[in-house]
Each structure stands twice: as C-alpha cells, then as structure tokens.
Enzyme design. Structure first.
Site, mmCIF file in Angstrom:
data_model
loop_
_atom_site.group_PDB
_atom_site.id
_atom_site.type_symbol
_atom_site.label_atom_id
_atom_site.label_comp_id
_atom_site.label_asym_id
_atom_site.label_seq_id
_atom_site.Cartn_x
_atom_site.Cartn_y
_atom_site.Cartn_z
ATOM 1 N N VAL A 3 29.180 -21.806 58.976
ATOM 2 C CA VAL A 3 28.284 -22.960 58.959
ATOM 3 C C VAL A 3 29.131 -24.204 59.205
ATOM 4 C CG1 VAL A 3 26.546 -24.232 57.670
ATOM 5 C CG2 VAL A 3 26.843 -21.772 57.260
ATOM 6 N N THR A 58 27.300 -20.117 64.098
ATOM 7 C CA THR A 58 26.333 -21.120 64.542
ATOM 8 C C THR A 58 27.066 -22.443 64.741
ATOM 9 O OG1 THR A 58 25.807 -21.872 62.307
ATOM 10 C CG2 THR A 58 24.500 -20.051 63.178
ATOM 11 N N ILE A 79 33.102 -22.098 56.012
ATOM 12 C CA ILE A 79 32.925 -23.476 56.454
ATOM 13 C C ILE A 79 33.641 -23.677 57.795
ATOM 14 C CG2 ILE A 79 33.179 -25.901 55.860
ATOM 15 C CD1 ILE A 79 31.332 -24.289 53.986
ATOM 16 N N LYS A 80 32.875 -24.102 58.775
ATOM 17 C CA LYS A 80 33.398 -24.269 60.139
ATOM 18 C C LYS A 80 33.836 -25.724 60.324
ATOM 19 C CE LYS A 80 32.052 -22.581 64.742
ATOM 20 N NZ LYS A 80 30.877 -22.112 65.517
ATOM 21 N N ILE A 81 35.117 -25.894 60.638
ATOM 22 C CA ILE A 81 35.753 -27.211 60.684
ATOM 23 C C ILE A 81 36.309 -27.466 62.078
ATOM 24 C CG2 ILE A 81 37.618 -28.615 59.724
ATOM 25 C CD1 ILE A 81 35.716 -28.007 57.536
#
Length: 224
Positions: A58, A27, A84-86
């Site tokens: 996320v 997402t 965790i999307k960075i």
C-alpha cells in the site's frame, strides 16, 4: 520467482486468486484511480486482501519523511498486514529506516539504478522494486539493469527481496526470472497473455476431437 498481480481491479484479482498461481498484489495511486477516482481506498485495500491474502503493498503519497510515517501509521491502524510502499527519494529512505527499526515491512518503489537499489537495501527495505518497462521507454536496457542489481545482491548478500516491476510483456517475465528476481509484479493482461499459446489451443482441440472420435467408434463397435 513468485508472481504478484499489479492492479486494483477486484474482478481481475478475484480471477487470479481462483487460478492459484499469484501470491500477492501491488497497488499504487494511479491503479486505484484507474478503477474509480472516487474509490474508498481503505475499503478497496481490505477487499483485495480478503480475496487473495499474501503480500499487499500500500503506497504512501507524502513526499516528506514525517508525512510518510504518519500515513504508514494510519494504514497499519486499519490494515496491520500491509507492506508500506515508499518512493525512492531521500526522504523515503529515512522513512524506510524508521519503519524497519519498528519491524514494519517496506517496498521501495520507482527504483531505476543499482545504486538506488543498494541505498534502499541499506536503509532496511524489505522489498526493492526495479522498474523494467519505464527503463526501456528511455532506451535503457532493463534486463541489464536488473541483472546488475541481482549480481550485486549475490555478491553482497543483501536481504531485501528484488521485485521486477513495470512488466510490459512476457519477455520481461523471462528476463526477470533469468536475472534472479525474487518476485515479478505483473499487470493482469500480461499475466493472462503469458499463459496462452496457439499450439496449446490447437493441441487441446485436437485431443478433444480425437477423444470424441474414439467414443464415436466405440459406440459403433458395440452397436449403440
């Protein structure tokens, strides 16, 4: 190559879960806003994971390392299974390094060059998302970039998994698989289009018609 669905639409995710060939979801803030600008992000993320399980990225929205780490802590407090999307920016790499030191999985997004991909891998990224469609939009052949990234991975033995992202059509899927990407994250519409073919439809219709004709002839033969 695993397939993820790139969406925040609950009905689309539910359908993918029922079909059984999708093993994760990605997402981003744009996809969440697309569904409902007033969406409760926490509730939506938990609902998505309950439906399909597996990988779920996320994304943070901070652009400084401290802010990203604070967001990551908050996300993990209510969703411990999150990746965790960075974003692929210098501050993001510092956040990835810190999260990796704490065994927290990360997905570095908005990667467009092999050097960016290498930097993300060296920072400790679990996943590196190479965007194909957006490269094609600026007349940069995305398949060549992805091939180069995959060749470097094979040569160097990087552990990070390569995600082919920004998939626009079935050819992107084929290019990603041929290049050696580990995962492709694909919009629902493109996933559904990739499953169909006119010859499949006509072939099935013919099989069913032949079966009906066979049954009709059988009934006639036994006098029914």
């Amino acid at each position: 190559m695993e397939l993820y669905v790139d969406t925040a639409n609950i009905e689309h995710i539910r359908h993918c879960a029922e079909l059984g060939f999708v093993s994760g979801v990605t997402t981003n803030p744009s996809l969440l806003a697309q569904e409902d600008p007033n969406v409760d992000i926490k509730q939506r993320i938990l609902e998505i994971h309950k439906l399909i399980g597996g990988h779920l990225s996320v994304e943070v929205i901070s652009t400084d390392t401290k802010g990203m780490l604070k967001e990551a802590d908050e996300i993990l407090s209510w969703f411990p299974d999150a990746t965790i999307k960075i974003p692929m920016i210098p501050a993001g790499l510092a956040a990835v390094k810190e999260l990796n030191n704490n065994d927290i999985p990360t997905n570095v997004t908005l990667v467009f060059t092999p050097t960016q991909a290498m930097a993300a891998a060296n920072a400790g990224a679990t996943y590196v998302s190479v965007f194909m469609g957006r490269l094609d939009d600026i007349s940069t052949p995305s398949n060549e970039v992805l091939n180069t990234v995959c060749d470097i991975w094979e040569t160097q033995g990087y552990d990070a998994l390569i995600i082919a992202a920004s998939i626009r059509h079935s050819q992107h899927l084929i290019d990603a698989a041929l290049a050696g990407a580990d995962i492709a994250t694909v919009p629902y519409k493109v996933l559904m289009q990739s499953l169909g073919h006119p010859l499949t439809e006509t072939g099935l219709k013919q099989f069913l018609a032949d079966y009906d004709r066979m049954q009709t002839e059988r009934m006639k033969a036994i006098g029914v």
